[in-house]
Write an enzyme that holds these catalytic residues in place. Sequence first.
Site, mmCIF file in Angstrom:
data_model
loop_
_atom_site.group_PDB
_atom_site.id
_atom_site.type_symbol
_atom_site.label_atom_id
_atom_site.label_comp_id
_atom_site.label_asym_id
_atom_site.label_seq_id
_atom_site.Cartn_x
_atom_site.Cartn_y
_atom_site.Cartn_z
ATOM 1 N N CYS A 1 10.303 9.135 -6.744
ATOM 2 C CA CYS A 1 10.032 9.564 -5.366
ATOM 3 C C CYS A 1 11.161 10.358 -4.726
ATOM 4 C CB CYS A 1 9.672 8.358 -4.502
ATOM 5 S SG CYS A 1 10.970 7.103 -4.358
ATOM 6 N N MET B 1 0.835 -1.202 0.000
ATOM 7 C CA MET B 1 0.000 0.000 0.000
ATOM 8 C C MET B 1 0.867 1.249 0.000
ATOM 9 S SD MET B 1 -3.032 -1.191 2.627
ATOM 10 C CE MET B 1 -4.049 0.249 2.238
ATOM 11 N N CYS C 1 13.769 -0.531 -8.280
ATOM 12 C CA CYS C 1 13.033 -0.611 -7.022
ATOM 13 C C CYS C 1 12.116 -1.835 -7.019
ATOM 14 C CB CYS C 1 12.221 0.662 -6.817
ATOM 15 S SG CYS C 1 11.341 0.735 -5.236
ATOM 16 N N SER D 1 -3.263 1.152 -5.141
ATOM 17 C CA SER D 1 -2.985 0.135 -4.117
ATOM 18 C C SER D 1 -4.102 0.093 -3.074
ATOM 19 C CB SER D 1 -1.629 0.385 -3.452
ATOM 20 O OG SER D 1 -1.583 1.647 -2.831
#
Length: 385
Positions: free
Chosen positions: A208, A19, A112, A25
């Site tokens: 990010c 999440m 990632c 998500s």
Amino acid sequence: MNSMGIDKAVGATRVVVAMSGGVDSSVTAALLHAEGYDVVGITLQLYDHGAAVAKKGACCAGQDIYDARRVAENLGIPHYVLDYESRFRDSVMEDFADSYLRGETPIPCVNCNQTVKFRDLLATARDLGADALATGHYVQRKMGPEGVELHRAVDRRRDQSYFLFATTREQLAFLRFPLGGLEKDQVRVEAERHGLAVADKPDSQDICFVPQGSYAAVVQKLRPGAADPGEIVHVDGRVMGRHEGIIHYTIGQRRGLGLGGESAPLFVIKLEPEARRVIVGPRAALARDSIILRSLNWLPGTPVPAAGRAVQVKLRSVSEPAPATIYPRPGGGAEVVLDAPEFGVAAGQAAVCYDGDRVLGGGWIATAESRLAAEPSVAAVVGAE
């Protein structure tokens, strides 16, 4: 056999949901919870929490952790925040910086997925007794004659299969992607139907840990002194000017070169990190039809045949697949030979092979060359590495 293809009763099937705090998500968790699965939400803290709170438009930030917790509370499911900051820095951020210093154009989101999410988080899910790990990615998991397969999402505008090419067959056996058969608009409707507070939350746009898309600033922070100046050289050998670090340039770049006086537009053709040179030239000098891949991840049960296999290959996340043939190479690599040249192929990017909607696998671009007859002046400066 339940709807996830697991030989257990739905209520006895534990599913860990990654999440991020976004709508995708969150809807994934809501849909599985509504079906009656034993859902556990996990959110990863991937970088400095304090700095993250103020950053909008990125995943795994402080606000996103809060949003994920609110959704979990609303659904009545357990929720855990795991500190993966050091893993993320070691596996993703450091590699991102080193890749730029090598003159490459990295894709940290693939790295990632390959390491922090589908390696470390998957192992954590197993430790929690989960039968599956579900994510909000727009991609489809299907069963075929050779076992589990990865396919493009129904919503082509949201398809994320390019970013998941490194997912292994073993990982696919444990992963589930409930949104792969839905359109994005349907997902928003589901968010509202389940009363999720994130129903209208904008999609994340940036990497990010890269504020406002300033890749060079991040590399300089991670690698002080990375922006060493050097020469900008035309493919014909002329010195065109100076630059303030090759980390400010990518293959195929046209804007922001600060060069004038040419009758035709100039593009970045090649980066030479050791010599600190940026090679520029006409668009024709960007043509590449032979691409060498490293770390090939091949999903079919049989290896790439020595005689080659016809595929469609994506060389950038936003491009359409182009017809090509893939051949195996020693050491786990491959060569992709394009039917027609592509322009702006950059080392560090991914080449992802498809058979229609099915993802066959892919690898990281090590070098890209042209088998076409090049002008001597171009070959002299831009020749094969």
